[in-house]
Design an enzyme around this catalytic site. Structure first.
Site, mmCIF file in Angstrom:
data_model
loop_
_atom_site.group_PDB
_atom_site.id
_atom_site.type_symbol
_atom_site.label_atom_id
_atom_site.label_comp_id
_atom_site.label_asym_id
_atom_site.label_seq_id
_atom_site.Cartn_x
_atom_site.Cartn_y
_atom_site.Cartn_z
ATOM 1 N N ASP A 71 1.854 11.134 5.462
ATOM 2 C CA ASP A 71 0.711 10.447 6.090
ATOM 3 C C ASP A 71 1.105 9.289 7.005
ATOM 4 O O ASP A 71 0.234 8.676 7.625
ATOM 5 C CB ASP A 71 -0.266 9.968 5.007
ATOM 6 C CG ASP A 71 0.385 9.040 3.997
ATOM 7 O OD1 ASP A 71 1.633 9.054 3.873
ATOM 8 O OD2 ASP A 71 -0.347 8.301 3.327
ATOM 9 N N GLU B 87 11.571 1.742 -4.612
ATOM 10 C CA GLU B 87 12.557 1.575 -3.534
ATOM 11 C C GLU B 87 13.677 0.629 -3.947
ATOM 12 O O GLU B 87 14.847 0.925 -3.750
ATOM 13 C CB GLU B 87 11.887 1.048 -2.254
ATOM 14 C CG GLU B 87 10.875 1.987 -1.641
ATOM 15 C CD GLU B 87 9.449 1.796 -2.165
ATOM 16 O OE1 GLU B 87 9.264 1.166 -3.246
ATOM 17 O OE2 GLU B 87 8.518 2.285 -1.497
#
Ligand code: UDP
Ligand code: MN
Length: 241
Positions: free
Chosen positions: A106, A191
């Site tokens: 997206d 992350e």
């Protein structure tokens, strides 16, 4: 010979899947020496996605991955990213120069981004637009090196970087067998926990004109509200309703 960029994209069935994947495909088809690994959520790949990938002309690998049992569902996409990492470990010589980039379906990608990451030695980093209620989130440099970050939760995260804000040399996977998304990672810390496995702050290579240029945006599309269904026209990929 250009180092190949392996783009890893988790995806899942919803009304916006085909439109979003079309958008990303239209971007990625313009990038040379690129291999797109798309991983569908669930038991199986989908014919409409396979058709889109084939039509794009991009060199692709299309896999599927089931969500892990008893795992916080907010750790979105980790089973798919791992499936792609394990595929790479098995099928690609990771001891040679190449790049791995995690690109959600997206986001919006400027083509320049791919040439910025192409010669990553260890880990490249850059700003990402529209992350965690900020106009952008970015590494901050001093004398050309990353020293800190303008981001959410810099107090608790060593690498407060969005998934779309870094790329790694394939050798990082070769030298670090534990480099994948662990089920024990905390939500919001995917992350940083991933990067902490393999690197230090001084390893980060700032890109995007010294992290002054936003070349990727964390965009999101809302699924449309369908009030009127039509039965008398045949839409391509009509089974994505
Ligand atoms: N995703 C998925 N299953 C889900 C939700 C998301 O496979 O149930 C994928 C999605 O297609 C995207 C990535 O995981 O590539 C990140 O999801 P999303 O964009 O919804 O996360 P956000 O941008 O809100 O963090
Ligand atoms: Mn997203």
């Amino acid at each position: 010979e250009l180092p190949i960029i392996h783009v890893i994209t988790p995806t899942y069935k919803r009304m916006n899947q085909i439109p979003e994947m079309t958008r990303v495909a239209n971007t990625l088809k313009n990038v040379k020496a690129l291999h797109w690994i798309v991983v569908e959520e669930g038991n199986q790949t989908l014919p409409e996605v396979k058709q889109l990938l084939t039509k794009s002309g991009i060199d692709f690998t299309y896999l599927s991955a089931r969500p892990y049992k008893n795992l916080n569902t907010s750790l979105k996409g980790i089973h798919q990213r791992n499936k792609a990492i394990f595929w790479l470990r098995k099928n690609v010589d990771l001891s040679k120069d190449g790049v791995v980039y995690f690109a959600d379906d997206d986001n919006t990608y400027d083509l320049e981004l791919f040439e910025e990451m192409r010669y990553t030695k260890k880990v490249s980093v850059w700003p990402v637009g529209f992350v965690s209620r900020r106009q952008y989130q970015t590494p901050i440099l001093k004398n050309g090196k990353v020293v800190k970050f303008n981001a959410w939760n810099t107090e608790n995260r060593k690498f407060p970087i969005d998934m779309a804000g870094f790329a790694l040399n394939t050798k990082m996977f070769y030298f670090n067998p534990q480099l994948y998304f662990w089920k024990t990672f905390r939500v919001g810390y995917q992350e940083t926990m991933f990067l902490e496995i393999c690197c230090l702050l001084r390893d980060l290579e700032p890109k995007g004109n010294g992290c002054t240029k936003v070349l990727v945006w964390h965009t999101k599309a809302r699924d449309p509200v369908i009030e009127h269904s039509s039965y008398n026209i045949t839409m391509q990929a009509s089974n994505n309703q």
